[in-house]
Design an enzyme around this catalytic site. Structure first.
Site, PDB file in Angstrom:
ATOM      1  N   ARG A   1      -3.162  -4.866   8.040  1.00 22.10           N
ATOM      2  CA  ARG A   1      -4.234  -3.935   8.429  1.00 22.10           C
ATOM      3  C   ARG A   1      -5.350  -4.691   9.146  1.00 22.10           C
ATOM      4  NH1 ARG A   1      -6.515  -1.507   3.196  1.00 22.10           N
ATOM      5  NH2 ARG A   1      -5.376  -3.140   2.095  1.00 22.10           N
TER       6      ARG A   1
ATOM      7  N   ASP B   1       0.832  -1.195   0.000  1.00 21.40           N
ATOM      8  CA  ASP B   1       0.000   0.000   0.000  1.00 21.40           C
ATOM      9  C   ASP B   1       0.877   1.260   0.000  1.00 21.40           C
ATOM     10  OD1 ASP B   1      -2.312  -1.524   0.117  1.00 21.40           O
ATOM     11  OD2 ASP B   1      -2.309  -1.572   2.310  1.00 21.40           O
TER      12      ASP B   1
ATOM     13  N   TYR C   1       6.984  -8.016   8.985  1.00 16.66           N
ATOM     14  CA  TYR C   1       6.636  -6.595   9.078  1.00 16.66           C
ATOM     15  C   TYR C   1       6.866  -6.094  10.501  1.00 16.66           C
ATOM     16  CZ  TYR C   1       3.868  -7.517   4.817  1.00 16.66           C
ATOM     17  OH  TYR C   1       3.456  -7.880   3.559  1.00 16.66           O
TER      18      TYR C   1
ATOM     19  N   ASP D   1      -6.452   1.461   7.922  1.00 12.31           N
ATOM     20  CA  ASP D   1      -5.156   2.074   8.224  1.00 12.31           C
ATOM     21  C   ASP D   1      -5.356   3.576   8.453  1.00 12.31           C
ATOM     22  OD1 ASP D   1      -5.431   3.213   5.697  1.00 12.31           O
ATOM     23  OD2 ASP D   1      -3.952   1.914   4.746  1.00 12.31           O
TER      24      ASP D   1
END
Length: 306
Positions: free
Chosen positions: A179, A38, A66, A80
């Site tokens: 997310r 994203d 992550y 988000d």
């Protein structure tokens, strides 16, 4: 120009934006990314260049890691920080470290996720975000993903505030929406939540320290040192089984031959594996033949071109 470029993706760019910019810098059209990030997400984005685009799908299959931040107290349309606020709830009591650790543990292993409406998952040939932008809600497919590990990156014993944020590190399978994972953390704590920050720190075996910025790639191009940022195709196949073959067999492999399965080739049907020549150069990807017992067949043959 052929190889893999581990790119450091900056905030504000889509994965396709990165590909478009690299096509200009590298002066080649044959550039492809290995999984969408994203715009708000930074971090590792392996880019396949030239004939290495043949193995892009195999890099996408590999696991990822992550470091992110979840904020409890309100949710958003996009799950988000870029979305509009949907639900808000004042946090009236403190949350203990033990409770958060229990939630993270409960989300480890195989879990089911429903992709967010603002995502690139396709339903009836259209991407979900296209429906979302048109204000159309559609039924989304639930998928199973694997969370290998979640670590809390916060040493507080009590979490207090009208909103509460904490950082975490997660290792997961492909197809995982961090997310959505952040939203799930909030749900288990009885609070609306969203992912307020995210960096991908590893993808397909490439880590932050392996990455190059756009500026560094441009500098290498100016000096002609393309080998300084292009990594060999084999780096993108690290997670697949390898089988070394003789020069004689290699010639057959290069011609795309269907071969007999030897005792050295012990993999499940459909599982890809790499044929490497005596110098450890990957020359093809094979799999057990789906219908012919005792045979293996080529999926990709590339060494003669690389």
């Amino acid at each position: 120009m052929n190889g893999i470029l581990p790119l450091w993706k900056p905030k504000g760019m889509t994965s396709h934006d990165c590909v478009f910019k690299l096509r200009k810098i590298l002066k080649t059209k044959k550039v492809g990314h290995t999984g969408t990030l994203d715009p708000d997400v930074t971090g590792v984005l392996p880019i396949c260049i030239g004939r290495a685009t043949k193995i892009a799908e195999y890099l996408t299959e590999a696991g990822k890691a992550y470091e992110g931040e979840v904020t409890l107290g309100f949710s958003t349309t996009t799950e988000d920080a870029s979305g509009e606020k949907v639900e808000e709830k004042t946090i009236g009591e403190s949350i203990s470290r033990e409770r958060i650790l229990e939630v993270l543990k409960s989300l480890t292993g195989k879990i089911e996720q429903t992709p967010p409406m603002f995502s690139a998952v396709k339903v009836n040939g259209k991407k979900l975000y296209e429906y979302a932008r048109a204000g159309i809600e559609v039924e989304r497919p639930t998928r199973e993903v694997t969370i290998y590990d979640i670590t809390l990156l916060d040493d507080r014993t009590e979490f207090i505030g009208d909103t509460i944020s904490f950082r975490f590190r997660v290792k997961c399978s492909k197809g995982t929406y961090i997310r959505t994972l952040a939203v799930m953390m909030g749900e288990k704590l009885g609070l609306p939540a969203h992912m307020s920050d995210l960096t991908r720190i590893e993808s397909a075996g490439f880590k932050l320290e392996d990455c190059f910025t756009f500026a560094e790639v441009e500098a290498f191009m100016e000096t002609g040192h393309t080998d300084d940022f292009l990594l060999p195709l084999e780096r993108g196949l690290f997670h697949l089984p390898k089988f070394k073959i003789s020069d004689k067999v290699a010639k057959k492999v290069l011609n795309g031959a269907v071969l007999e399965q030897t005792g050295d080739v012990a993999v499940d049907k459909g599982e890809p594996f790499v044929m490497v020549d005596p110098s450890d150069k990957a020359i093809a990807i094979y799999q057990v033949h789906p219908t012919k017992e005792g045979l293996i067949k080529p999926v990709k043959v590339f060494a003669q071109e690389l």
